[in-house]
Design a protein around this motif. Structure first.
Motif, short mmCIF file in Angstrom:
data_model
loop_
_atom_site.label_atom_id
_atom_site.label_comp_id
_atom_site.label_asym_id
_atom_site.label_seq_id
_atom_site.Cartn_x
_atom_site.Cartn_y
_atom_site.Cartn_z
N GLN A 10 6.92 13.10 3.93
CA GLN A 10 6.29 14.38 4.28
C GLN A 10 4.98 14.20 5.05
O GLN A 10 4.05 15.00 4.90
N GLY A 11 4.87 13.14 5.83
CA GLY A 11 3.68 12.91 6.64
C GLY A 11 2.46 12.49 5.83
O GLY A 11 1.36 12.44 6.37
N GLN A 12 2.65 12.14 4.58
CA GLN A 12 1.53 11.81 3.70
C GLN A 12 1.33 10.30 3.52
O GLN A 12 0.38 9.88 2.87
N ALA A 13 2.21 9.49 4.08
CA ALA A 13 2.16 8.04 3.86
C ALA A 13 1.28 7.34 4.89
O ALA A 13 1.20 7.75 6.04
N GLU A 14 0.65 6.27 4.44
CA GLU A 14 -0.09 5.37 5.32
C GLU A 14 0.59 4.01 5.23
O GLU A 14 0.86 3.51 4.14
N LEU A 15 0.85 3.40 6.38
CA LEU A 15 1.50 2.09 6.41
C LEU A 15 0.50 1.00 6.05
O LEU A 15 -0.53 0.85 6.69
N LEU A 16 0.80 0.24 5.00
CA LEU A 16 -0.03 -0.89 4.62
C LEU A 16 0.53 -2.20 5.15
O LEU A 16 -0.22 -3.10 5.52
N ARG A 17 1.87 -2.31 5.16
CA ARG A 17 2.49 -3.57 5.58
C ARG A 17 3.93 -3.33 5.97
O ARG A 17 4.62 -2.50 5.38
N LEU A 37 3.88 1.34 1.61
CA LEU A 37 3.25 2.60 2.00
C LEU A 37 2.24 3.01 0.94
O LEU A 37 2.47 2.81 -0.25
N ALA A 38 1.14 3.61 1.37
CA ALA A 38 0.14 4.14 0.46
C ALA A 38 0.15 5.66 0.53
O ALA A 38 0.30 6.25 1.61
N PHE A 39 -0.03 6.28 -0.63
CA PHE A 39 -0.16 7.73 -0.74
C PHE A 39 -1.46 7.98 -1.49
O PHE A 39 -1.60 7.58 -2.65
N ILE A 40 -2.42 8.62 -0.81
CA ILE A 40 -3.76 8.80 -1.38
C ILE A 40 -4.02 10.28 -1.63
O ILE A 40 -3.92 11.10 -0.71
N GLY A 41 -4.35 10.62 -2.87
CA GLY A 41 -4.60 12.00 -3.27
C GLY A 41 -3.39 12.59 -3.97
O GLY A 41 -2.26 12.11 -3.82
N ALA A 42 -3.62 13.64 -4.74
CA ALA A 42 -2.57 14.24 -5.57
C ALA A 42 -1.41 14.77 -4.73
O ALA A 42 -0.24 14.57 -5.07
N GLU A 43 -1.71 15.45 -3.63
CA GLU A 43 -0.65 15.99 -2.77
C GLU A 43 0.19 14.87 -2.17
O GLU A 43 1.42 14.95 -2.12
N ALA A 44 -0.47 13.81 -1.73
CA ALA A 44 0.23 12.68 -1.14
C ALA A 44 1.10 11.97 -2.18
O ALA A 44 2.23 11.57 -1.90
#
Length: 97
Positions: A10-17, A37-44
């Protein structure tokens, strides 16, 4: 493949590796991908949990590729200083054609 994962998150992920290696059997050839993938925050994190639930049965639409297997390898969560979750995923993509 990465854009399909970001959409599933849902567009909330950040690529770590992301690591990729060739894979072959007697009848198929393709690549095995390891993605964190990293998801930061409650919504993410909620989006990440939805990705975990959807991933095993998700029908990916990747031109020239067939996702033969997609699984969650690990889930790491921390609450402080802010809630975050890291997902390690493994996907096997086979050449379609």
């Amino acid at each position: 493949m990465l854009s399909a994962l970001f959409e599933l998150g849902q567009g909330q992920a950040e690529l770590l590796r992301h690591a990729e290696r060739n894979w072959a059997s007697a009848t198929f050839a393709g690549t095995r991908h390891n993605v964190t993938l990293a998801f930061i925050g409650a919504e993410a994190i909620a989006a990440g949990e939805a990705l975990i639930e959807a991933l095993p049965d998700h029908e990916f639409a990747i031109p020239g590729q067939l996702v033969a297997d997609a699984s969650v390898i690990s889930v790491d969560q921390v609450a402080l200083p802010q809630p975050q979750m890291a997902l390690e995923l493994e996907l096997l993509l086979l050449e379609d054609g």
